[in-house]
Scaffold this active site. Structure first.
Site, PDB file in Angstrom:
ATOM      1  N   ASN A   1     -10.076   0.269  -0.336  1.00 35.46           N
ATOM      2  CA  ASN A   1      -8.610   0.327  -0.302  1.00 35.46           C
ATOM      3  C   ASN A   1      -8.070  -0.294  -1.587  1.00 35.46           C
ATOM      4  OD1 ASN A   1      -5.889  -0.021   0.173  1.00 35.46           O
ATOM      5  ND2 ASN A   1      -6.126  -0.867   2.229  1.00 35.46           N
TER       6      ASN A   1
ATOM      7  N   CYS B   1       0.812  -1.230   0.000  1.00 37.01           N
ATOM      8  CA  CYS B   1       0.000   0.000   0.000  1.00 37.01           C
ATOM      9  C   CYS B   1       0.843   1.276   0.000  1.00 37.01           C
ATOM     10  CB  CYS B   1      -0.959   0.007   1.174  1.00 37.01           C
ATOM     11  SG  CYS B   1      -2.151  -1.333   1.104  1.00 37.01           S
TER      12      CYS B   1
ATOM     13  N   HIS C   1      -3.102   7.609   2.051  1.00 38.05           N
ATOM     14  CA  HIS C   1      -3.531   6.291   1.573  1.00 38.05           C
ATOM     15  C   HIS C   1      -4.917   6.007   2.133  1.00 38.05           C
ATOM     16  CE1 HIS C   1      -3.880   2.126   0.757  1.00 38.05           C
ATOM     17  NE2 HIS C   1      -3.628   1.728   1.996  1.00 38.05           N
TER      18      HIS C   1
HETATM   19  O1  UT7 Z   1      -3.745  -0.697   3.487  1.00 42.09           O
HETATM   20  C1  UT7 Z   1      -3.026  -1.554   4.314  1.00 42.09           C
HETATM   21  C2  UT7 Z   1      -3.276  -1.292   5.686  1.00 42.09           C
HETATM   22  N1  UT7 Z   1      -4.544  -1.850   6.121  1.00 42.09           N
HETATM   23  C3  UT7 Z   1      -5.195  -1.215   7.052  1.00 42.09           C
HETATM   24  O2  UT7 Z   1      -4.796  -0.141   7.435  1.00 42.09           O
HETATM   25  C4  UT7 Z   1      -6.406  -1.859   7.708  1.00 42.09           C
HETATM   26  C5  UT7 Z   1      -6.293  -1.648   9.187  1.00 42.09           C
HETATM   27  N2  UT7 Z   1      -7.356  -2.208   9.968  1.00 42.09           N
HETATM   28  C6  UT7 Z   1      -8.648  -1.809   9.886  1.00 42.09           C
HETATM   29  O3  UT7 Z   1      -8.997  -1.009   9.052  1.00 42.09           O
HETATM   30  C7  UT7 Z   1      -9.632  -2.348  10.899  1.00 42.09           C
HETATM   31  O4  UT7 Z   1      -8.937  -3.034  11.914  1.00 42.09           O
HETATM   32  C8  UT7 Z   1     -10.694  -3.290  10.292  1.00 42.09           C
HETATM   33  C9  UT7 Z   1     -11.663  -2.474   9.423  1.00 42.09           C
HETATM   34  C10 UT7 Z   1     -10.018  -4.366   9.479  1.00 42.09           C
HETATM   35  C11 UT7 Z   1     -11.521  -3.960  11.396  1.00 42.09           C
HETATM   36  O5  UT7 Z   1     -12.073  -2.995  12.249  1.00 42.09           O
HETATM   37  P1  UT7 Z   1     -11.963  -3.215  13.844  1.00 42.09           P
HETATM   38  O6  UT7 Z   1     -12.722  -2.127  14.459  1.00 42.09           O
HETATM   39  O7  UT7 Z   1     -10.500  -3.307  14.154  1.00 42.09           O
HETATM   40  O8  UT7 Z   1     -12.730  -4.572  14.027  1.00 42.09           O
HETATM   41  P2  UT7 Z   1     -12.191  -5.956  14.621  1.00 42.09           P
HETATM   42  O9  UT7 Z   1     -11.209  -6.592  13.717  1.00 42.09           O
HETATM   43  O10 UT7 Z   1     -11.783  -5.710  16.018  1.00 42.09           O
HETATM   44  O11 UT7 Z   1     -13.520  -6.843  14.594  1.00 42.09           O
HETATM   45  C12 UT7 Z   1     -14.647  -6.472  15.349  1.00 42.09           C
HETATM   46  C13 UT7 Z   1     -15.745  -7.522  15.164  1.00 42.09           C
HETATM   47  C14 UT7 Z   1     -15.268  -8.963  15.343  1.00 42.09           C
HETATM   48  O12 UT7 Z   1     -16.265  -9.656  16.049  1.00 42.09           O
HETATM   49  P3  UT7 Z   1     -16.102  -9.929  17.628  1.00 42.09           P
HETATM   50  O13 UT7 Z   1     -14.831 -10.716  17.764  1.00 42.09           O
HETATM   51  O14 UT7 Z   1     -16.018  -8.584  18.282  1.00 42.09           O
HETATM   52  O15 UT7 Z   1     -17.331 -10.695  17.938  1.00 42.09           O
HETATM   53  C15 UT7 Z   1     -15.202  -9.501  13.926  1.00 42.09           C
HETATM   54  O16 UT7 Z   1     -15.443 -10.895  13.865  1.00 42.09           O
HETATM   55  O17 UT7 Z   1     -16.288  -7.463  13.835  1.00 42.09           O
HETATM   56  C16 UT7 Z   1     -16.329  -8.769  13.245  1.00 42.09           C
HETATM   57  N3  UT7 Z   1     -16.136  -8.627  11.815  1.00 42.09           N
HETATM   58  C17 UT7 Z   1     -17.156  -8.395  10.961  1.00 42.09           C
HETATM   59  N4  UT7 Z   1     -18.481  -8.280  11.156  1.00 42.09           N
HETATM   60  C18 UT7 Z   1     -19.239  -8.027  10.070  1.00 42.09           C
HETATM   61  C19 UT7 Z   1     -14.976  -8.655  11.120  1.00 42.09           C
HETATM   62  N5  UT7 Z   1     -15.226  -8.452   9.817  1.00 42.09           N
HETATM   63  C20 UT7 Z   1     -16.566  -8.284   9.691  1.00 42.09           C
HETATM   64  C21 UT7 Z   1     -17.418  -8.034   8.598  1.00 42.09           C
HETATM   65  N6  UT7 Z   1     -18.734  -7.905   8.841  1.00 42.09           N
HETATM   66  N7  UT7 Z   1     -16.950  -7.867   7.344  1.00 42.09           N
END
Ligand code: UT7
Length: 325
Positions: free
Chosen positions: A282, A115, A252
């Site tokens: 992204n 990225c 980005h």
């Molecule tokens: O470009 C390269 C760099 N990449 C990035 O910068 C991405 C960086 N990370 C992020 O943008 C965020 O961490 C995410 C968008 C990937 C995730 O957001 P988050 O607020 O960190 O969520 P999380 O991973 O802590 O997940 C929260 C909950 C989980 O459920 P539990 O364990 O709390 O019950 C996941 O299982 O959301 C669940 N979950 C989803 N639910 C519905 C994960 N993906 C999904 C989904 N739909 N697509």
């Protein structure tokens, strides 16, 4: 007098097919609400069958060349930033060179910094221009991340999209001050110890398969805000510029919350931040040139404006740049 790499034209290309969050929610266990709330994404563009990274890159490059009023053979160096090349080799840059119809034997190669790829490619081309090894450059960020996503993994597949953006750089002369047009400063970093946070689980010398993207989202998120804030501050300090002198912050586009958090840390207010994550998701190395292209097209970015770029990606890699447009 010092040599400067001046942006002479920009172009972008997005595949026709738009996939909304609602469409994804029909296929996997997710919702429009979750995707928008956690990432700010509303939709993404996805390539058609047979449409390759080089096709997107070539279309963006043709538009950038037209904007610059240059022909393909006027270009001295083509650098393509991509993690999704058409083939393991040759470089996508050479495929683009051929599709553009270049016959001048100028150099073309790819840069792999995921990225952060566009910032790394821009810095690379800038250095070739500054030392006098090229007078014109085509810097392209192009990706078909839809090809390396695990469409069963809802925590990653909803976040990415396909697209390409390109800029043409031309050598010019300046007095070495921040008043010069062109790339004023670039700053690049990597830390390979952070491999496991974001990688593709395949490749020619490991599995022999292309593999799928794997990400520890929450950990990447934490690194993103701290590293991107630090590298933008590094760029401001190197140039002696203050955040309030920046006309446009073009980060980005990985997550709306990361963009807002970084902008807040810098003290750059919302109306000076270019955001396209809602429309493009992204697009990895393509996200910055795509966002630049949108803001040039709608006339927010004007000649003479100061533009601050930053990115972080797999590796981890991260970088920033300040450009007087
Ligand atoms: O470009 C390269 C760099 N990449 C990035 O910068 C991405 C960086 N990370 C992020 O943008 C965020 O961490 C995410 C968008 C990937 C995730 O957001 P988050 O607020 O960190 O969520 P999380 O991973 O802590 O997940 C929260 C909950 C989980 O459920 P539990 O364990 O709390 O019950 C996941 O299982 O959301 C669940 N979950 C989803 N639910 C519905 C994960 N993906 C999904 C989904 N739909 N697509």
């Amino acid at each position: 007098m010092v040599r400067r790499s001046i942006v002479a034209g920009i172009g972008a290309y997005l595949p026709d097919r738009v996939v909304t969050n609602a469409e994804l929610a029909e296929r996997i266990d997710t919702s429009d609400e979750w995707i928008q709330e956690r990432s700010g994404i509303q939709q993404r563009h996805i390539v058609a069958d047979g449409e390759m990274t080089s096709d997107l890159a070539t279309a963006a490059a043709q538009r950038a060349l037209a904007a610059a009023g240059l022909e393909p053979d006027d270009i001295g160096i083509i650098v393509v930033a991509t993690s999704t090349p058409d083939e393991t080799f040759p470089a996508t840059a050479t495929v683009v060179q051929s599709k553009l119809g270049c016959a001048n034997g100028s150099m073309g190669f790819d840069v792999q910094a995921v990225c952060s790829g566009f910032v790394f490619a821009l810095a690379t081309a800038d250095n070739f221009i500054k030392v006098g090894q090229a007078d014109t450059a085509l810097v392209i960020g192009a990706e078909t991340f839809s090809k390396i996503l695990d469409w069963e993994d809802r925590s990653t597949c909803v976040l990415f999209g396909d697209g390409a953006g390109a800029v043409v750089l031309k050598a010019g002369e300046g007095d070495g001050s921040n008043a010069d047009r062109g790339i004023l400063s670039t700053h690049l970093h990597s830390d390979g110890r952070l491999h496991d946070l974001l990688y593709v689980d395949g490749g020619p010398s490991s599995t022999g398969q292309v593999g799928h993207l794997r990400m520890e989202g929450r950990e990447v998120f934490k690194h993103a805000v701290t590293k991107m804030s630090a590298v933008t501050i590094e760029a401001l300090e190197a140039t002696g510029l203050k955040a309030d002198e920046i006309d446009w912050f073009v980060p980005h586009q990985a997550n709306r919350r990361i963009i807002d958090g970084t902008a807040r840390k810098l003290g750059i207010t919302g109306e000076r931040v270019v955001v396209t994550i809602d429309q493009h998701a992204n697009t990895s190395a393509a996200s910055i040139p795509l966002a630049l292209s949108v803001a040039v097209e709608d006339k927010r970015i004007q000649e003479g404006n100061l533009v601050l770029l930053e990115a972080m990606g797999g590796g981890l890699t991260w970088g920033s740049g300040i450009v007087r447009w």
